[in-house]
Structures are given as C-alpha cells and as structure tokens.
Design a protein around this motif. Structure first.
Motif, PDB file in Angstrom:
ATOM      1  N   VAL A 154      31.271  30.951  37.225  1.00  0.00           N
ATOM      2  CA  VAL A 154      32.180  31.722  36.382  1.00  0.00           C
ATOM      3  C   VAL A 154      32.263  31.112  34.990  1.00  0.00           C
ATOM      4  N   ARG A 209      48.438  31.828  39.561  1.00  0.00           N
ATOM      5  CA  ARG A 209      48.183  33.228  39.215  1.00  0.00           C
ATOM      6  C   ARG A 209      47.970  34.078  40.463  1.00  0.00           C
ATOM      7  N   GLY A 237      35.097  31.028  33.043  1.00  0.00           N
ATOM      8  CA  GLY A 237      36.410  30.579  32.606  1.00  0.00           C
ATOM      9  C   GLY A 237      37.461  30.827  33.667  1.00  0.00           C
ATOM     10  N   GLU A 238      38.682  30.573  33.273  1.00  0.00           N
ATOM     11  CA  GLU A 238      39.814  30.645  34.199  1.00  0.00           C
ATOM     12  C   GLU A 238      40.019  32.050  34.765  1.00  0.00           C
ATOM     13  N   ASP A 239      39.932  33.072  33.916  1.00  0.00           N
ATOM     14  CA  ASP A 239      40.133  34.445  34.380  1.00  0.00           C
ATOM     15  C   ASP A 239      39.087  34.825  35.428  1.00  0.00           C
ATOM     16  N   GLU A 240      37.825  34.500  35.146  1.00  0.00           N
ATOM     17  CA  GLU A 240      36.767  34.827  36.099  1.00  0.00           C
ATOM     18  C   GLU A 240      36.918  34.032  37.392  1.00  0.00           C
ATOM     19  N   ALA A 285      39.723  33.147  38.829  1.00  0.00           N
ATOM     20  CA  ALA A 285      40.752  33.832  39.619  1.00  0.00           C
ATOM     21  C   ALA A 285      40.180  35.080  40.289  1.00  0.00           C
ATOM     22  N   GLU A 286      39.375  35.828  39.556  1.00  0.00           N
ATOM     23  CA  GLU A 286      38.768  37.036  40.129  1.00  0.00           C
ATOM     24  C   GLU A 286      37.819  36.678  41.268  1.00  0.00           C
ATOM     25  N   ARG A 332      46.524  26.380  37.695  1.00  0.00           N
ATOM     26  CA  ARG A 332      46.931  27.645  37.075  1.00  0.00           C
ATOM     27  C   ARG A 332      46.324  28.841  37.809  1.00  0.00           C
ATOM     28  N   VAL A 333      45.088  28.703  38.246  1.00  0.00           N
ATOM     29  CA  VAL A 333      44.451  29.774  39.021  1.00  0.00           C
ATOM     30  C   VAL A 333      45.224  30.016  40.313  1.00  0.00           C
TER      31      VAL A 333
END
Length: 200
Positions: free
Chosen positions: A151, A52, A153-156, A158-159, A48-49
């Motif tokens: 990180v 994205r 989680g998933e959002d972090e 990706a960042e 998913r990352v």
C-alpha cells in the motif's frame, strides 16, 4: 558496483526457519504490529489505522533506552493505546509464534528503506497476510494480492485490512516454504562460494 574488476555477485536473499512457524485455521480478529518501537517503523501509523477501523491491535516490541525512542513512545504511541489497542512489550520466540499464528493480519507501515523484513517472512510463514508500505525490500517479500497487500499510505492500509479475507493462509504458507526457507539461503551461499572458488 564496488566489487573488484567488475565482479558481479548474485544476491542471496535472507531466509528464516520456516518450520518454527505454525499456521492456525482459527484466526482471531486482532491486528498485529511487531518490531522495535520507533518512528521509522510506523507504530503510530498502525495504531491510527486500528482506531479508524475500530479494530483490536496488539503492539509487540521493545522501546529501546534512547531518548528519541522514549520520546516517540511517550508522545506519539502511548496516547493512542487503550483497552482494544494494547502494547504488550517485547515478546519471546514462542509468544511471537503464537501471536503470528492467530493474527488477522500483520501491519508493516515502515518509513525506512528496509533491506529485508524478517517479520514479513515470519508472518507469511504463519499464514498471516502482511499489509506493508512499499519501502525498500518489502515489495520483494510481500506478493501483492497473494501473501498480502502493498500500500501507498495510511488510507490504503486501512482499506487493505478489510480485504484480508481474500488472502489464503495456505497459499501464504506454500509461498513461504518455496521462497523463505533458510535451507535455500544455505544452498545459495554454498553455490556462491563454489562458483567463486572455481573461478580462481
């Protein structure tokens, strides 16, 4: 805590044969996920990352013949695979060394309380930044901002992929030689046994 008579033994961290891994100056743009494909290792999270970020991802590892592993792959991993995000199956040692040497970074979105991570040590030894969840021993292996990013989680995650240029492959290699070389593990155990024998 369970040692007899309150004996406190030092911890000897795991290590690897750092000399096997070969950092390369020319890196490619693919992300790498490496391990056994199962829910607790977060293969679907890495995919998913990659979607994205619209980044290529190589998923390298076996699907073991257990019903829950096979169901996880079929239902949650396979639907996320495409031309740019590919499963290449289990890899032999030399292929793994090459994959690590050229990866932009290695994703370790583990949901398990890892007792260690050979993949993280192998990646850092190859000069590849590691982006990992703060699971179990991973914060002891990945130095945030130095050999990769930790990180939440998933959002972090990706960042953090977008920050991999901040990590020096040469510094990763230096840290691996200092911290992960299997010779250090051997020396640690020899010293431990020597101290135990001396205390008898």
């Amino acid at each position: 805590r369970t040692a007899p008579n309150g004996v406190q033994l030092p911890v000897v961290p795991n290590g690897i044969d750092v000399a096997r891994y070969r950092p390369q100056a020319a890196r490619r743009d693919y992300l790498l996920w490496l391990g056994r494909i199962c829910e607790e290792k977060g293969t679907d999270i890495a995919l998913r990352v990659a979607h994205r970020l619209d980044s290529p991802l190589l998923v390298a590892g076996p699907v073991h013949p257990f019903a829950y592993h096979e169901a996880y792959f079929k239902e949650r991993v396979a639907p996320l695979l495409d031309h740019e995000r590919r499963w290449i199956g289990a890899v032999a040692l030399e292929q793994k060394i090459e994959l690590l040497a050229h990866a932009r970074c290695v994703l370790i979105p583990s949901l398990a309380p890892e007792t260690g991570s050979l993949v993280a040590m192998e990646a850092i030894s190859s000069g590849a930044p590691v982006i990992a969840f703060r699971s179990g021993a991973l914060p002891e292996i990945v130095e945030d901002g130095v050999t990769g990013f930790l990180v939440g989680g998933e959002d972090e995650m990706a960042e953090a992929v977008n920050r991999t240029a901040e990590i020096s492959p040469a510094r990763c290699r230096e840290e691996a030689l200092r911290r992960f070389d299997s010779a250090r593990v051997v020396e640690g155990y020899i010293n431990l046994y020597r101290d135990l024998l001396a205390s008898q």
